[in-house]
Design an enzyme around this catalytic site. Structure first.
Site, PDB file in Angstrom:
ATOM      1  N   TYR A  79       0.837  -1.195   0.000  1.00 34.30           N
ATOM      2  CA  TYR A  79       0.000   0.000   0.000  1.00 34.30           C
ATOM      3  C   TYR A  79       0.883   1.261   0.000  1.00 34.30           C
ATOM      4  O   TYR A  79       1.423   1.665   1.025  1.00 34.30           O
ATOM      5  CB  TYR A  79      -0.930   0.020   1.208  1.00 34.30           C
ATOM      6  N   HIS A 146       0.269 -11.960   1.268  1.00 37.80           N
ATOM      7  CA  HIS A 146      -0.511 -11.033   0.459  1.00 37.80           C
ATOM      8  C   HIS A 146      -0.738 -11.589  -0.946  1.00 37.80           C
ATOM      9  O   HIS A 146       0.195 -11.789  -1.704  1.00 37.80           O
ATOM     10  CB  HIS A 146       0.227  -9.693   0.366  1.00 37.80           C
TER      11      HIS A 146
END
Length: 336
Positions: A79, A146
């Protein structure tokens, strides 16, 4: 579910707004022993992944979210390519560590195609240390893989990534291990008792074998908003068009489609927590209100209309697999 009858273990006298914490709903997160707020804070917006954000306001958002009873935060190196963790770390300096649970991730990193994913054991362990440094923490509560569907194969996940995360857990740098992603088949992988998953972050998956489910992206990464999705959103054009038309229909009715999406998710009692991301104080207030307030008759009727007019005709269509296929196709083209 805890609803005002007692305070959660994360409550800190003198820091929290007691009345807000008493109003928040808390659920048991699988067999972890954690009592998590039904509304979790997704920190992706702190990395300016949807649009440009103000870092000072973002820090205020984190502080207010935790004071108001949200006690679980989700972030990742991906992010903002480290920015979200860095901004979050700045915000956490003034927040007692007892007041929140935190989950971050490994495996997805840089925007450059051949540097985007790395599920090797060495990179995994290094990533955890980098995240802890950016966050200013000694440990995270949950460390997750992830988007493991981008791994070359599941053997890499089982033999490299999970092996490394078990070492991380053994060292005390994480308490629990989890995975995130879309394809449901990946969540059925078999692991030894030593490398046991305790959490899954996904979209619509059931709880099995005491594995805790954490939901994410109730606004579908901007699809169910008046602003609309970012340019990188992987949904197909027909899904984007349906969401755009639905948002316009809601606006014409004087209804916020994002509010409907939040209530649709939060009304599923089987989901312990749902992460929603924002770097805006006003949107945070709206999200918190969704926990405490019921929909009006107009909003309820509008939700039913939207489902029937725009979403049911899609036949539960999603963008699962599209991003993965594009990734491997582009990677192969780059190699050639």
């Amino acid at each position: 579910m805890m609803t005002g009858d007692r305070l959660p273990p994360t409550y800190v006298e003198g820091f929290h707004n007691r009345d807000d914490v008493m109003k928040m709903k808390y659920n048991r997160l699988g067999n972890t022993g954690l009592q998590v707020s039904v509304l979790g804070f997704g920190a992706s917006s702190l990395g300016s992944v949807f649009h440009e954000t103000d870092d000072d306001e973002a820090i205020q958002v984190v502080y207010k979210a935790i004071k108001s009873g949200i006690n679980i935060i989700d972030v990742a190196p991906w992010y903002g390519h480290g920015k979200a963790e860095t901004i979050l770390g700045q915000a956490l300096r003034d927040i007692p560590r007892q007041a929140y649970y935190l989950t971050t991730k490994v495996g997805r990193y840089q925007p450059k195609l051949d540097e985007m994913f790395d599920f090797t054991a060495e990179r995994t362990m290094r990533s955890v240390n980098e995240s802890l440094q950016r966050l200013g923490l000694n440990y995270v509560d949950i460390i997750q893989i992830h988007d493991m569907e981008f791994a070359p194969n599941l053997d890499v996940i089982l033999n490299d990534t999970l092996w490394a995360l078990q070492r991380v857990k053994d060292s005390g740098k994480a308490k629990f291990i989890g995975i995130t992603g879309y394809p449901m088949d990946n969540f059925r992988i078999k692991m030894s008792n030593k490398n046991k998953l305790t959490t899954i972050t996904g979209v619509t998956i059931s709880q099995e074998k005491n594995v805790a489910v954490m939901n994410a992206a109730p606004i579908s990464m901007g699809l169910l908003s008046n602003r609309g999705p970012p340019s990188w959103h992987p949904a197909t054009d027909d899904i984007k068009d349906a969401c755009k038309e639905a948002a316009k229909y809601c606006q014409d009715k004087g209804v916020d489609i994002s509010k409907l999406a939040m209530h649709f998710t939060l009304d599923h009692d089987e989901i312990p927590t749902t992460f929603v991301s924002t770097a805006s104080l006003s949107i945070l207030e709206s999200n918190l209100a969704c926990v405490h307030e019921k929909l009006s008759t107009l909003e309820t009727n509008t939700m039913a209309d939207v489902m029937n007019r725009y979403f049911r005709p899609l036949g539960n269509k999603t963008w699962e697999g599209i991003e993965v296929a594009n990734y491997w196709r582009q990677l192969e083209t780059m190699k050639n």
